[in-house]
Design a protein around this motif. Structure first.
Motif, PDB file in Angstrom:
ATOM      1  N   ASN A   1      58.694   0.420  80.059  1.00 31.03           N
ATOM      2  CA  ASN A   1      57.433  -0.141  79.581  1.00 31.03           C
ATOM      3  C   ASN A   1      56.281   0.279  80.507  1.00 31.03           C
ATOM      4  O   ASN A   1      55.937  -0.441  81.441  1.00 31.03           O
ATOM      5  N   PRO A   2      55.661   1.437  80.246  1.00 30.28           N
ATOM      6  CA  PRO A   2      54.578   1.914  81.108  1.00 30.28           C
ATOM      7  C   PRO A   2      53.382   0.973  81.192  1.00 30.28           C
ATOM      8  O   PRO A   2      52.640   1.000  82.181  1.00 30.28           O
ATOM      9  N   SER A   3      53.191   0.131  80.186  1.00 28.22           N
ATOM     10  CA  SER A   3      52.025  -0.764  80.198  1.00 28.22           C
ATOM     11  C   SER A   3      52.076  -1.757  81.348  1.00 28.22           C
ATOM     12  O   SER A   3      51.041  -2.345  81.706  1.00 28.22           O
ATOM     13  N   ARG A   4      53.245  -1.948  81.944  1.00 32.84           N
ATOM     14  CA  ARG A   4      53.335  -2.874  83.074  1.00 32.84           C
ATOM     15  C   ARG A   4      52.466  -2.386  84.252  1.00 32.84           C
ATOM     16  O   ARG A   4      52.091  -3.177  85.123  1.00 32.84           O
ATOM     17  N   PHE A   5      52.149  -1.088  84.268  1.00 37.94           N
ATOM     18  CA  PHE A   5      51.345  -0.543  85.356  1.00 37.94           C
ATOM     19  C   PHE A   5      49.840  -0.575  85.061  1.00 37.94           C
ATOM     20  O   PHE A   5      49.051   0.045  85.770  1.00 37.94           O
ATOM     21  N   GLU A   6      49.450  -1.326  84.015  1.00 43.95           N
ATOM     22  CA  GLU A   6      48.023  -1.559  83.797  1.00 43.95           C
ATOM     23  C   GLU A   6      47.453  -2.402  84.924  1.00 43.95           C
ATOM     24  O   GLU A   6      46.263  -2.345  85.232  1.00 43.95           O
ATOM     25  N   ASN A   7      48.318  -3.194  85.548  1.00 40.50           N
ATOM     26  CA  ASN A   7      47.951  -3.952  86.752  1.00 40.50           C
ATOM     27  C   ASN A   7      48.831  -3.476  87.901  1.00 40.50           C
ATOM     28  O   ASN A   7      50.023  -3.201  87.696  1.00 40.50           O
TER      29      ASN A   7
ATOM     30  N   GLU B   1      56.156   4.463  85.573  1.00 39.70           N
ATOM     31  CA  GLU B   1      57.301   3.722  85.031  1.00 39.70           C
ATOM     32  C   GLU B   1      58.591   4.531  85.151  1.00 39.70           C
ATOM     33  O   GLU B   1      59.662   3.965  85.386  1.00 39.70           O
ATOM     34  N   THR B   2      58.505   5.851  85.013  1.00 35.27           N
ATOM     35  CA  THR B   2      59.692   6.683  85.208  1.00 35.27           C
ATOM     36  C   THR B   2      60.157   6.615  86.651  1.00 35.27           C
ATOM     37  O   THR B   2      61.365   6.510  86.929  1.00 35.27           O
ATOM     38  N   LEU B   3      59.221   6.670  87.582  1.00 37.19           N
ATOM     39  CA  LEU B   3      59.572   6.564  89.009  1.00 37.19           C
ATOM     40  C   LEU B   3      60.247   5.231  89.307  1.00 37.19           C
ATOM     41  O   LEU B   3      61.188   5.162  90.104  1.00 37.19           O
TER      42      LEU B   3
ATOM     43  N   ILE C   1      61.503  11.925  82.557  1.00 39.36           N
ATOM     44  CA  ILE C   1      60.312  11.788  81.710  1.00 39.36           C
ATOM     45  C   ILE C   1      60.588  12.352  80.317  1.00 39.36           C
ATOM     46  O   ILE C   1      60.253  11.725  79.298  1.00 39.36           O
ATOM     47  N   LEU C   2      61.216  13.527  80.256  1.00 38.85           N
ATOM     48  CA  LEU C   2      61.546  14.119  78.959  1.00 38.85           C
ATOM     49  C   LEU C   2      62.469  13.217  78.154  1.00 38.85           C
ATOM     50  O   LEU C   2      62.291  13.051  76.942  1.00 38.85           O
ATOM     51  N   LYS C   3      63.426  12.613  78.825  1.00 35.82           N
ATOM     52  CA  LYS C   3      64.364  11.734  78.120  1.00 35.82           C
ATOM     53  C   LYS C   3      63.651  10.486  77.611  1.00 35.82           C
ATOM     54  O   LYS C   3      63.814  10.090  76.444  1.00 35.82           O
TER      55      LYS C   3
ATOM     56  N   HIS D   1      63.066  -2.274  92.658  1.00 34.98           N
ATOM     57  CA  HIS D   1      62.413  -1.769  91.443  1.00 34.98           C
ATOM     58  C   HIS D   1      63.000  -2.380  90.174  1.00 34.98           C
ATOM     59  O   HIS D   1      62.326  -2.451  89.145  1.00 34.98           O
ATOM     60  N   HIS D   2      64.264  -2.793  90.228  1.00 30.81           N
ATOM     61  CA  HIS D   2      64.935  -3.325  89.047  1.00 30.81           C
ATOM     62  C   HIS D   2      65.093  -4.843  89.105  1.00 30.81           C
ATOM     63  O   HIS D   2      65.910  -5.413  88.372  1.00 30.81           O
ATOM     64  N   SER D   3      64.307  -5.481  89.953  1.00 28.46           N
ATOM     65  CA  SER D   3      64.405  -6.935  90.089  1.00 28.46           C
ATOM     66  C   SER D   3      63.503  -7.635  89.076  1.00 28.46           C
ATOM     67  O   SER D   3      62.303  -7.339  88.978  1.00 28.46           O
ATOM     68  N   ALA D   4      64.062  -8.592  88.346  1.00 24.95           N
ATOM     69  CA  ALA D   4      63.285  -9.373  87.374  1.00 24.95           C
ATOM     70  C   ALA D   4      62.260 -10.258  88.071  1.00 24.95           C
ATOM     71  O   ALA D   4      61.309 -10.730  87.439  1.00 24.95           O
ATOM     72  N   GLU D   5      62.427 -10.481  89.364  1.00 27.23           N
ATOM     73  CA  GLU D   5      61.465 -11.281  90.130  1.00 27.23           C
ATOM     74  C   GLU D   5      60.115 -10.570  90.233  1.00 27.23           C
ATOM     75  O   GLU D   5      59.071 -11.205  90.296  1.00 27.23           O
ATOM     76  N   PHE D   6      60.164  -9.229  90.235  1.00 34.64           N
ATOM     77  CA  PHE D   6      58.927  -8.458  90.430  1.00 34.64           C
ATOM     78  C   PHE D   6      58.491  -7.691  89.186  1.00 34.64           C
ATOM     79  O   PHE D   6      57.325  -7.347  89.044  1.00 34.64           O
ATOM     80  N   PHE D   7      59.443  -7.418  88.267  1.00 30.92           N
ATOM     81  CA  PHE D   7      59.131  -6.654  87.063  1.00 30.92           C
ATOM     82  C   PHE D   7      59.769  -7.333  85.857  1.00 30.92           C
ATOM     83  O   PHE D   7      61.007  -7.423  85.777  1.00 30.92           O
TER      84      PHE D   7
END
Length: 472
Positions: free
Chosen positions: A395-401, A342-344, A293-295, A382-388
């Motif tokens: 990009n924390p805004s992805r967790f608005e949904n 998003e960090t997780l 998170i700090l980074k 978590h790193h799949s373009a199919e889901f993210f």
């Protein structure tokens, strides 16, 4: 005539036998085709692909495998045949819908250091009872009164870092997480007990991922001896708590007051093993996330401004009313919550988990043989373009949904999901609040990359300098 009948009879028997054999071979072949092993390479005899795994970034190793073989593939790692699963559906099968067919599995060397009675080494009735107990002591209702105590730990840690010298952020975060773990387990523990626990636990921690040699002087042997001392210290604490006959609601209190349906209680070894297990689970993982998170905030100045603005609004309102950060306020930090999520996802501290098939299991036409290790690959999902979208972008805004089901599993899933996830998130929220409202920091050095030990952290533990804002 008679001989002709015998010959005809024998011929018919031969034809029937031949037909039966053909049908048997065909059925066996069809059965094998239906339950064939997944694709993949088993590597060299005995060694398998272990050297390949440890000679490169594990994320790259598994990602390349998935790209070549698909969502399910086989390999041979750490002396074990393994099936790797890189899809939400497969993870759900192993961790939730068919969890009884896949038991948790850990090397005996690691089991010895934590303790064989620890929650995450078990399944069935014992696991269900212990999990319910641990969850109840670490639930939102149980930890909501810890906000000010965790805040005191955070401010003390940050003050100790605030000077011109460079610290290794991950190392210091581990110390803070240990203090929070002590709070959740014991409440306010006497200083001499805390010191002895910290000293011996650090030795156990240092030997946990070492080669399991019992030769005198090796890190593993030192860790085993320190683990025995930890048991002795914990037994003293347990005896003192029993003598006081108090009914505390911390983890130790819950473990001491537990009785099953038959009236049986937990013995000292079972209590000690589960305390060490919670300390182990609470320290490195939370410290790793906080370091990332700090980074990420340092690397994204505009995002840092948004988080700071959110936290300063809370800070200013508390200053006006002469009050401290509250539980309700930690629930109302939308920007900060998204940064943590998003960090997780990005860091994926738990990259995968180990299970072992207790029976032959068929999945999508492939056989998962009994006794093979089964690894759901959280990081790959978590790193799949199919889901993210643009998964390598922070990009924390992805967790608005909310993400699709079974695509975001930072604390695992199912009956073996981390029972302390609410405590971990509370610690992060409180630490971030005091960090951005009272301190500034800069990362020292520009070397990018990830090191594994075994959890992923920025290179060299993220060297950084910290200052109090009022002193700048």
């Amino acid at each position: 005539m008679e001989s002709g009948a015998i010959l005809l009879y024998l011929s018919l028997c031969f034809l029937l036998a031949l037909l039966s054999y053909i049908l048997l071979v065909r059925n066996k072949r069809d059965g094998k085709e239906k339950t064939k092993l997944p694709p993949g390479s088993m590597g060299w005899p005995y060694i398998g692909e272990t050297l390949h795994l440890y000679s490169q970034d594990p994320s790259v190793f598994f990602a390349n495998k998935q790209k070549r073989y698909g969502e399910i593939f086989k390999t041979y790692l750490l002396g074990c045949p393994c099936i790797m699963l890189a899809s939400p559906e497969a993870s759900r099968l192993v961790l939730t819908t068919q969890a009884h067919l896949f038991k948790p599995t850990y090397p005996k060397s690691k089991e010895s250091l934590i303790g064989p009675s620890a929650l995450f080494f078990h399944q069935g009735d014992y696991h269900a009872r212990l999990r319910k107990l641990v969850q109840s002591s670490l639930s939102p209702e149980a930890i909501r009164n810890l906000v000010s105590s965790i805040g005191a730990v955070a401010i003390s840690a940050l003050d100790s870092w605030a000077s011109t010298h460079v610290i290794r952020t991950f190392t210091e975060m581990k110390k803070a997480s240990f203090e929070v773990g002590i709070l959740a387990i014991f409440g306010h523990l006497e200083t001499h007990y805390k010191h002895e626990l910290k000293k011996n636990y650090s030795i156990v921690d240092g030997g946990y991922n070492s080669f399991p040699s019992k030769l005198p002087g090796t890190p593993y042997k030192k860790a085993l001896l320190a683990r025995k001392r930890l048991s002795k210290i914990l037994n003293e604490i347990i005896c003192e708590r029993k003598e006081k006959m108090t009914h505390e609601k911390d983890l130790l209190g819950c473990l001491l007051n537990f009785k099953d349906d038959k009236g049986e209680i937990l013995n000292e070894d079972q209590i000690a093993d589960n305390i060490i297990g919670v300390l182990f689970a609470a320290q490195d993982t939370t410290a790793s996330v906080m370091t990332w998170i700090l980074k990420y905030l340092y690397d994204n100045p505009k995002l840092l401004e948004m988080v700071t603005a959110e936290q300063m609004a809370i800070h200013m309102s508390n200053n006006e009313s002469d009050s401290q950060l509250t539980w309700v306020q930690t629930r109302n930090m939308p920007v900060t919550h998204k940064v943590i999520s998003e960090t997780l996802r990005m860091a994926s501290i738990i990259s995968f988990t180990f299970r072992e098939a207790v029976a032959d299991v068929e999945y999508k036409g492939y056989l998962i043989p009994k006794g093979w290790k089964v690894l759901p690959l959280f990081r790959n999902i978590h790193h799949s373009a199919e889901f993210f979208t643009s998964p390598q972008e922070f990009n924390p805004s992805r967790f608005e949904n909310p993400p699709k089901p079974n695509t975001f599993m930072p604390f695992g899933s199912g009956v073996h999901a981390c029972p302390g996830n609410e405590l971990a998130k509370l610690e992060m929220l409180v630490m971030i609040h005091h960090l951005v409202t009272k301190f500034r920091w800069e990362v020292v050095g520009s070397e990018a990359g990830i090191q594994y030990g075994p959890f992923p952290v920025p290179m060299h533990g993220l060297p950084a300098r910290f200052w109090r804002k009022s002193t700048i």
